[in-house]
Design an enzyme around this catalytic site. Sequence first.
Site, PDB file in Angstrom:
ATOM      1  N   GLY A 300       0.810  -1.210   0.000  1.00  0.00           N
ATOM      2  CA  GLY A 300       0.000   0.000   0.000  1.00  0.00           C
ATOM      3  C   GLY A 300       0.844   1.260   0.000  1.00  0.00           C
ATOM      4  O   GLY A 300       0.543   2.238  -0.703  1.00  0.00           O
ATOM      5  N   ASP A 301       1.924   1.252   0.802  1.00  0.00           N
ATOM      6  CA  ASP A 301       2.827   2.404   0.837  1.00  0.00           C
ATOM      7  C   ASP A 301       3.454   2.625  -0.541  1.00  0.00           C
ATOM      8  O   ASP A 301       3.601   3.768  -0.994  1.00  0.00           O
ATOM      9  CB  ASP A 301       3.945   2.178   1.855  1.00  0.00           C
ATOM     10  CG  ASP A 301       3.437   2.005   3.272  1.00  0.00           C
ATOM     11  OD1 ASP A 301       2.300   2.417   3.550  1.00  0.00           O
ATOM     12  OD2 ASP A 301       4.178   1.445   4.100  1.00  0.00           O
ATOM     13  N   ALA A 302       3.834   1.527  -1.194  1.00  0.00           N
ATOM     14  CA  ALA A 302       4.462   1.625  -2.510  1.00  0.00           C
ATOM     15  C   ALA A 302       3.483   2.152  -3.546  1.00  0.00           C
ATOM     16  O   ALA A 302       3.849   2.971  -4.407  1.00  0.00           O
ATOM     17  CB  ALA A 302       5.008   0.265  -2.942  1.00  0.00           C
TER      18      ALA A 302
END
Length: 347
Positions: A300-302
């Site tokens: 998700g961060d990526a």
Amino acid sequence: MTFTGSLMGIGNPLLDITADPVTQELLDKYEVKLDSAILADEKHIAIYDDIIKNFGPVGYCAGGATQNSIRVAQWMLGKGEDSGSTAFLGCVGDDAYGEQLAKSAGADGVLVDYMKDAGTPTGTCAVLVKDGERSLIANLAAANNFKASHLQNATAKEIIASAKFYYMAGFFLTVSTEAMEIVAKEAADKNKVFCVNMSAPFIIEFFGPQLATAIEYADYVFCNESEAATYARFNKLDKSDLKAVALAVAALPKKNSARPRTVIFTQGSESTIMAVNGVVKEYPVEILPKELLVDTNGAGDAFVGGFLSGLVKDKDMDICINAGHWAARTVIQNSGCCFPAVCEYKL
């Protein structure tokens, strides 16, 4: 150091300590569910030593949701003319872990302006991987002690003034809503772009008013399917219709009326949902063969990092979301939120 970049993140810098794989017995021992993200309480404190001693060798990586997204965005932007495009603010301890975090982020091309708390250790996050799924247990420690007053130092002022895009994961709402509002108000008053992520179900459950304040300022709102369902449940919406939930979030009151709010729901390997101006669009996700999947930690961060890199380059939404999908697909083929030295994606 002079900052002339355009993307700033503010959040909780953590040193990720990854154990891959762990056993179901370990998860049961500490009452941890797979694919969850929680704050450590007293019963979890021993897990950090436990995984280092019994599930090593563990991996160490610069982490924290917002910092991860900023690192990925800088990686996607590259080290040529877009080198130095990103900066990150947070709080660390005055210790070796804090120095390692600064060194790692700097190596990724991110300018960090850490507030240092000499009396509290740098925050850590246990990343527990089993069968390609991950659970996160964050011990915020120094990250929990960020003060809005840090935004008044010369470097922070320079970063905030130069930035045109601001990103914050919802986890920071447990630390300093005051600091969030200072940054968000800068964005709204000067027609800059403020982005927020709901980040985890517990943020929606226990920090609902703070999240509502952040969303009011937000030009872009991100979350995954479980967070979207939790938001629906707590706001009396139909959680079985995530498109309608996305439209509802997009239509909430907004501080800066100069641009509409765009809402993006990721759903793992299922299609990504985008809602803006009363219209919903879906973007299919290219399925990664299971044998290539290493670790979903940081997916998700990526995605957000990839998306933000497109936004910084003034790309349209199709390209931004494609960049997000590509970044997430790349990161989940590595352990932790890590990536190859050179980004092959061309914006």
